[in-house]
Write an enzyme that holds these catalytic residues in place. Structure first.
Site, PDB file in Angstrom:
ATOM      1  CD  GLU A 167      -2.918  -1.113   0.321  1.00  0.00           C
ATOM      2  OE1 GLU A 167      -3.127  -0.052  -0.284  1.00  0.00           O
ATOM      3  OE2 GLU A 167      -3.539  -2.152   0.097  1.00  0.00           O
ATOM      4  CB  CYS A 177      -2.555   6.635   2.030  1.00  0.00           C
ATOM      5  SG  CYS A 177      -3.830   5.639   2.827  1.00  0.00           S
TER       6      CYS A 177
HETATM    7  P1  NAP Z   1       8.066   5.033   4.890  1.00  0.00           P
HETATM    8  O1  NAP Z   1       9.154   5.963   5.254  1.00  0.00           O
HETATM    9  O2  NAP Z   1       8.111   4.376   3.569  1.00  0.00           O
HETATM   10  O3  NAP Z   1       8.038   3.933   6.058  1.00  0.00           O
HETATM   11  C1  NAP Z   1       7.048   2.938   6.123  1.00  0.00           C
HETATM   12  C2  NAP Z   1       7.506   1.794   7.001  1.00  0.00           C
HETATM   13  O4  NAP Z   1       8.575   1.098   6.368  1.00  0.00           O
HETATM   14  C3  NAP Z   1       8.045   2.241   8.365  1.00  0.00           C
HETATM   15  O5  NAP Z   1       7.643   1.322   9.345  1.00  0.00           O
HETATM   16  C4  NAP Z   1       9.549   2.194   8.145  1.00  0.00           C
HETATM   17  O6  NAP Z   1      10.265   2.050   9.340  1.00  0.00           O
HETATM   18  C5  NAP Z   1       9.637   0.946   7.304  1.00  0.00           C
HETATM   19  N1  NAP Z   1      10.888   0.795   6.568  1.00  0.00           N
HETATM   20  C6  NAP Z   1      11.701   1.764   6.092  1.00  0.00           C
HETATM   21  N2  NAP Z   1      12.755   1.194   5.451  1.00  0.00           N
HETATM   22  C7  NAP Z   1      12.588  -0.148   5.530  1.00  0.00           C
HETATM   23  C8  NAP Z   1      13.330  -1.271   5.076  1.00  0.00           C
HETATM   24  N3  NAP Z   1      14.459  -1.121   4.395  1.00  0.00           N
HETATM   25  N4  NAP Z   1      12.881  -2.507   5.349  1.00  0.00           N
HETATM   26  C9  NAP Z   1      11.734  -2.683   6.038  1.00  0.00           C
HETATM   27  N5  NAP Z   1      10.979  -1.659   6.498  1.00  0.00           N
HETATM   28  C10 NAP Z   1      11.399  -0.408   6.236  1.00  0.00           C
HETATM   29  O7  NAP Z   1       6.642   5.739   4.983  1.00  0.00           O
HETATM   30  P2  NAP Z   1       6.115   6.739   6.101  1.00  0.00           P
HETATM   31  O8  NAP Z   1       6.872   8.022   5.966  1.00  0.00           O
HETATM   32  O9  NAP Z   1       6.065   6.069   7.433  1.00  0.00           O
HETATM   33  O10 NAP Z   1       4.591   6.940   5.650  1.00  0.00           O
HETATM   34  C11 NAP Z   1       4.160   7.904   4.714  1.00  0.00           C
HETATM   35  C12 NAP Z   1       3.852   7.280   3.368  1.00  0.00           C
HETATM   36  O11 NAP Z   1       2.984   6.173   3.546  1.00  0.00           O
HETATM   37  C13 NAP Z   1       3.131   8.210   2.431  1.00  0.00           C
HETATM   38  O12 NAP Z   1       3.742   8.167   1.174  1.00  0.00           O
HETATM   39  C14 NAP Z   1       1.716   7.656   2.347  1.00  0.00           C
HETATM   40  O13 NAP Z   1       1.051   7.877   1.130  1.00  0.00           O
HETATM   41  C15 NAP Z   1       1.950   6.216   2.565  1.00  0.00           C
HETATM   42  N6  NAP Z   1       0.742   5.585   3.104  1.00  0.00           N
HETATM   43  C16 NAP Z   1       0.037   4.733   2.310  1.00  0.00           C
HETATM   44  C17 NAP Z   1      -1.111   4.120   2.791  1.00  0.00           C
HETATM   45  C18 NAP Z   1      -1.918   3.172   1.948  1.00  0.00           C
HETATM   46  O14 NAP Z   1      -2.750   2.474   2.515  1.00  0.00           O
HETATM   47  N7  NAP Z   1      -1.730   3.102   0.664  1.00  0.00           N
HETATM   48  C19 NAP Z   1      -1.534   4.382   4.105  1.00  0.00           C
HETATM   49  C20 NAP Z   1      -0.789   5.257   4.874  1.00  0.00           C
HETATM   50  C21 NAP Z   1       0.358   5.848   4.369  1.00  0.00           C
HETATM   51  P3  NAP Z   1      10.946   3.342  10.054  1.00  0.00           P
HETATM   52  O15 NAP Z   1       9.837   4.230  10.458  1.00  0.00           O
HETATM   53  O16 NAP Z   1      11.661   2.723  11.199  1.00  0.00           O
HETATM   54  O17 NAP Z   1      11.840   3.956   9.017  1.00  0.00           O
END
Ligand code: NAP
Length: 522
Positions: free
Chosen positions: A257, A296
């Site tokens: 997602e 999102c």
């Molecule tokens: P993110 O930076 O991509 O992080 C998401 C998750 O991935 C966090 O738990 C992060 O951990 C983890 N992560 C990062 N690097 C990783 C790796 N190499 N291996 C495994 N896990 C890893 O996203 P965010 O800033 O938290 O969230 C914002 C984004 O999420 C926006 O772009 C939004 O559109 C999207 N979003 C989408 C939905 C949907 O349902 N489509 C819903 C909500 C949000 P850390 O925090 O420890 O880095």
């Protein structure tokens, strides 16, 4: 000294081996807690969940697991006030924003408890009827869906620490698949506290639920082909997960997602004084300001007939001017900060990128009035409305997801052009269409469905009952193609598919018939 949150793995609470990272109050900048996953043995944690948690869960029937979900919901409901406080402190959420995350999670758990109860005492699910494979009826095929033998690794984004966890955990646990949750570091406190309460209530078998707060470290190195990764976050991280060597080598199942440039379309039939115009304006302002636009599914692009552009712009502007921004501890505040200073910087950078090709209709400033808060200490962003005159020529408007209270108005000439503009988002979670004309609704639904996971039609008659452009309801699927990640969650019992393996059983008809009698038709 602030508390260091512990991780729950292999049936024990363990503290990270280093000092950890601070979790901050985005209003005041104070350090609230620390998290660390340093030293967590992910390999052992996954193995424990697979070998201890999975078999115990699968000894239970769907009905029994559904009862567990109901009891989890009761535990969470009884601790609601604590969760609201954590959401206020760690995410800067006004009560109405926290409710979407916390009560949304409880609602989703209860929904799956109810749906799961209909699956009864069986150990597997049926997918369709028996089909003859020979000229006579003697040898047939039956498709069954059986629970996966691995772990559901739930990696979540910062904006929904509660709902993001439980909307995934509910179908996984109902399926009989143990969960290892990895919340986003910045807001891990709420998820950690909820898991702590559920563990303390001793509802689930050992190994059924684990949580690691802090960085993912080498988590994915230990993934096997029996596990499933359900990820929510940015497209960039999604790409890293998809191409991780262990994920690729074992063809580990992944559900992504990611981000999205969702549209709201005002139908060409709607007059300047039409009910649907008013409903669109209200919805846009709601989507821009709820959770400070950190959803999102939020509306990022607003498509309106060129002749209505000025009316809509002025109406949105008038409503945005009235939004009270500040410290959500003040009950008059309607919109809090974004989650962190770095997120504030990223949103401001995004606004600058959009402003490069757009006119700013409202907001965009870095100094604006706040209630009980200091603009330099807090991570506040002014709601910002932009407008692009020629959307077909725009680039950033179709490419940059500004994850904050920001949206862009785009004029269109006719409905065909509106659809072309919508498709420039290259796949989104949701499109909403505000129209009183059934023919417009019909055309939009069929045209937008291939590139949108959900198409939400609003007419004047359903203004009060419609569920909201950005609200993800467990009855409807959530996810979208292309840049939205290509994933699919929720949608009633459809959600269970991610946690089951479909297998075609072929054999003598009487044997398959007996087996089919034991299963549940979905
Ligand atoms: P993110 O930076 O991509 O992080 C998401 C998750 O991935 C966090 O738990 C992060 O951990 C983890 N992560 C990062 N690097 C990783 C790796 N190499 N291996 C495994 N896990 C890893 O996203 P965010 O800033 O938290 O969230 C914002 C984004 O999420 C926006 O772009 C939004 O559109 C999207 N979003 C989408 C939905 C949907 O349902 N489509 C819903 C909500 C949000 P850390 O925090 O420890 O880095």
């Amino acid at each position: 000294m602030c508390v260091k949150l512990t991780n729950y793995v292999s049936g024990s609470w363990v503290e990270g081996a280093d000092g950890g990272e601070p979790l901050l109050d985005p209003v005041r900048g104070a350090v609230l807690a620390r998290v660390s996953s340093a030293g967590v043995d992910y390999r052992a944690a996954l193995q424990y969940a697979r070998e201890i948690g999975g078999p115990s869960l699968r000894q239970l029937t769907y009905e029994q697991r559904a009862q567990l979900l109901a009891r989890i919901a009761d535990v969470l409901a009884s601790n609601r006030e604590t969760y609201y406080r954590i959401a206020l402190e760690n995410s800067g959420s006004p009560k109405s924003d926290a409710a979407i995350d916390i009560d949304g999670a409880i609602y989703t758990l209860r929904y799956y408890a109810k749906e799961g109860a209909t699956l009864g005492k069986r150990g597997f699910l049926l997918d369709g009827p028996m089909t003859a494979l020979a000229k006579d009826e003697s040898f047939q095929s039956l498709h069954v869906a059986v629970p996966l033998r691995g772990v559901a690794i739930l990696i979540n984004a910062f904006n929904f620490p509660s709902w993001g966890l439980w909307e995934k955990a509910a179908p996984a646990l109902l399926s009989g698949v143990p969960v290892l949750a990895k919340p986003a570091t910045a807001t891990a406190w709420l998820a950690q506290r909820m898991v702590e309460d559920v563990v303390a209530a001793a509802l689930l078998p050992p190994g059924a639920l684990s949580i690691v707060c802090g960085r993912a470290g080498d988590l994915l190195d230990h993934v096997t082909g029996t596990d499933v990764i359900a990820f929510t976050g940015s497209a960039e991280t999604a790409q890293r997960i998809r191409s991780h060597p262990a994920v690729a080598r074992h063809s580990a199942r992944t559900n992504i997602e990611a981000d999205s440039l969702n549209v709201a379309i005002l139908g060409p039939d709607v007059e300047a004084s039409g009910a649907e115009l008013d409903l669109l304006v209200k919805e846009v302002v709601k989507e821009m300001t709820i959770k400070a636009g950190q959803k999102c599914t939020a509306i990022r692009r607003i498509l309106v007939p060129a002749s209505r552009l000025e009316t809509v712009a002025q109406a949105i502007r008038a409503r945005l001017e009235k939004i009270r921004i500040g410290d959500p501890r003040n009950p008059e505040v309607q919109m809090g900060p974004v989650v962190s200073k770095s997120q504030q910087e990223s949103v401001q950078d995004g606004i600058r990128r959009l402003a490069h090709e757009c006119r700013v209709v409202y907001g965009g400033g870095e100094h604006f009035e706040l209630l009980d808060a200091d603009v330099s200490a807090g991570a506040f962003v002014q709601p910002t409305l932009l407008e692009h005159e020629r959307p077909l020529e725009g680039r950033a408007i179709h490419d940059v997801e500004v994850f904050g209270p920001v949206a862009t108005l785009l004029p269109y000439r006719d409905l065909a052009e509106a659809f072309t503009i919508a498709h420039l988002g290259r796949g989104s979670l949701v499109a909403s269409v505000f129209t009183g004309d059934a023919a417009v609704a019909h055309a939009a639904a069929l045209e937008l469905a291939p590139t949108h996971g959900r198409v939400h039609v609003v007419s004047g008659e359903v203004g009060r009952t419609q569920s909201g452009h950005g609200n993800v309801m467990p009855m409807s699927v959530h996810g979208g193609p292309g840049r939205a990640g290509g994933g699919q969650e929720l949608g009633g019992l459809r959600a269970l598919k991610l946690y089951h393996q479909l297998s075609a059983l072929q054999g003598p008809a009487p044997w398959l018939g007996t087996l089919a009698d034991q299963a549940v038709q979905t």
